[in-house]
Each structure stands twice: as C-alpha cells, then as structure tokens.
Design an enzyme around this catalytic site. Sequence first.
Site: not given
Ligand code: IPM
Ligand code: MG
Length: 371
Positions: A136, A186, A219, A243, A247
């Site tokens: 990032y 990784k 992974d 990140d 999710d």
């Molecule tokens: C998160 C989001 C952000 C990230 C994006 C919107 C920049 O996906 O907070 O997880 O990648 O960190």
């Molecule tokens: Mg995210």
Amino acid sequence: MTAHKIAIMPGDGIGPEVIAAAVAVLDAAEQRFGFSTARQYFPMGADHYLATGELLQEAAAELAEFDAILFGAMGDPRVTPGILERGIILEMRKRFTQAANVRPVRLYPGVPTPIAGLQPEQCDIVFVRENTEGAYVAEGLTVHADTPLEVAVQESVNTYAAVRRVVEYAFKLAMQRRKKLTLCHKTNVLVAAGKLWSKVVAEVGQDYPEVTVDYVHVDAMCFHLPVCPERFDVVVTDNLFGDIVTDLGAVIQGGMGVSTSANLNLDGSAPSMFEAIHGSAPDIAGQQVANPAGAILALSLLLGHLGEGSAAAAIEAATAQVLAELPALAGPRMGLTTAEIGARIAALVAAPETITTVISEPLVQALARLN
Ligand code: IPM
Ligand code: MG
C-alpha cells in the site's frame, strides 16, 4: 465533564446512512452513560472532491486535533479508482500513524453464518493488520504506458520499525486474550519480507514467553479460517494480506455489514480512526438496505478507546442482539431499514437492563487494557 472531540466523516455511498445509524446510537449512549461528545462533520468524499478538488489536504491539520475519527466509507464510480481511497483513507492511516488495523472476526450468538455448524465460541479472532506500508506504500510505477512495451512496477515496502510496532501490539493483545499469536504471511515466496516479519515475531516473542506462536501461509489461512477458526486467537499480518483475509473473516462472522475495525495510532501522537470494513456499495446507496452493524461496532471500539468502556460493551451486546433478530443480515430482506436497525440498537443502549445477549469477553475490554 470534558467532551470527547469526535470527527465524523460519513463519506460516499452507504457511508452517510450507516453513520447516521451509528450517531443515533451515540446519542443514546451519551444520555445513558453520562459522557458527552463535541462532534464535527467533515465532508470528504466524492461529491466534495468533484466540487473542490480537495481530498484531505487542509482538513488533515484540523482532524489531527480530534480525539478520534468515525469514518463511513469511500469510493464512487464517478471518480477513478484509487483517488479517494489513497487520497483520504490511506492518507489518514499513514499521516496519523495508525500503525495497527485491528479487525475482530467474531461470530455473535444467533447470527447466521454460511459455515454450517459453526458456534460462537469457535470464532473469536482478532486480526492485527499492518496499516501503513507493504504493497500500500505507493501508487507504483508505469513505464511506456499504453504501448506494447508497458511495464508496471508495484512493490511492497516493509520496514523493521513498522513491522516491530505492529507485532509488539499483537503480542500485547494476545496477552490480554487467549495468549496465542499467529503470523500470517507468504514466507515461501516473498522471502525478503517474510524473513523480516519472521525475525521480528521471533524477537518480540522472547519478551512474551507465555504466548504460543504459530505461523500460517496466507493461502493456507484462506483454507483454515472457514474450516477451523478456533485455531486462531490473534493473527498478525501485512497490509495486503490483512485486507484480503479479513473479507473472508467477514463472511464467516455473518457478512460485510457486520465486520468492523479500529485503525489505531499506538503512540498517542494523532487520532485513531474507526470504520466498518465494507466499502461504499454505490449499487445499494440511498436505499436504507445497508446493515449499519459494522459502523455501530466501530463506534463501540471508538468509545472503548476513549475510555467509555461500559458504553462500548453495551453497544456491542445490543448490536449482537439485534443482529440475531434480523431475518437477513443485509439487503431488502433484513426486515428493518438501516435507520430502524440503528434506532433499535439505540433503544437497547438507552435501557441496557433490557439487553439479554451476553458477550463473554467484550473485545473493548481487551483493547482498553492496552490503552
Ligand atoms: C479496507 C478497504 C481499504 C483497504 C480500501 C478501500 C482502500 O478495502 O479497509 O479493507 O484496502 O484497506
Ligand atoms: Mg478491504
């Protein structure tokens, strides 16, 4: 009584709706728990950018004076991807040295999960994501754009100092919980970064002999997380891996609308920022079908961070209770609108004696002990 200074940045898409629901809960919490806030709204987001060209710029100095930032969501189809995200969210994380992105993955009792048979006691994890560098760190470099010779360079930067501070935080957090820490990376392919992360975990681990340390490739994490979440307590990982895997964590805990995060400044030099982990979801914006739980749980983490532990714990329990009552966790089949969910949680927070859901160890308690 001193008022906590809170900056509120609703942002784009569903951001304003979920933040309005969180603010209703904040109102109730203030009345019931006897503290006060001085709030200021910041207009950053797509509309503001398109009208003025401003991302964070002048607002940054002003924001730095607040005790905490409550953030909605950012991103809009009218703006080239990356401009708002990098210019506002990532800019805050870096500028305010929000070194650790703390993301609980917790299944609350009665909340539907797609993982058959998963019980709440098997799913109580905190991801600690490095929040300022890795992949990032920069936009990257494009050479010979739009020619057959186009080259894209996208690097990951890992500094000893940033890895060390986030790993130290993760160990401290593990000490407040089940005393288990997993490094997720990784190392078999990203050898240089992997070596640095492994070295720092081994080094810091010397100071925490009670913490059991484990390692899982990213992974493999995607396999273990849904199959065996009870294996994990605190997971420390780099920015991009964190990140992605959070999710997946959100899916396990009931969906993107439920998951939340704290972007913590660890040295008190700047405000921390609190946000749901979902995006701006422009396709459903303005319809009152977004689940505000993530934003409301972000408020809970924010208040815990500011020392309002009782309010924070009540908000977490009230949110869990309302989530368990919803027929669906997002979309038009939720049964309640975004605002109605906020109002229902606010009503429980206003009368905490009516909250029947018991959270065994509210996350805010573990976090508060580290403040
Ligand atoms: C998160 C989001 C952000 C990230 C994006 C919107 C920049 O996906 O907070 O997880 O990648 O960190
Ligand atoms: Mg995210």
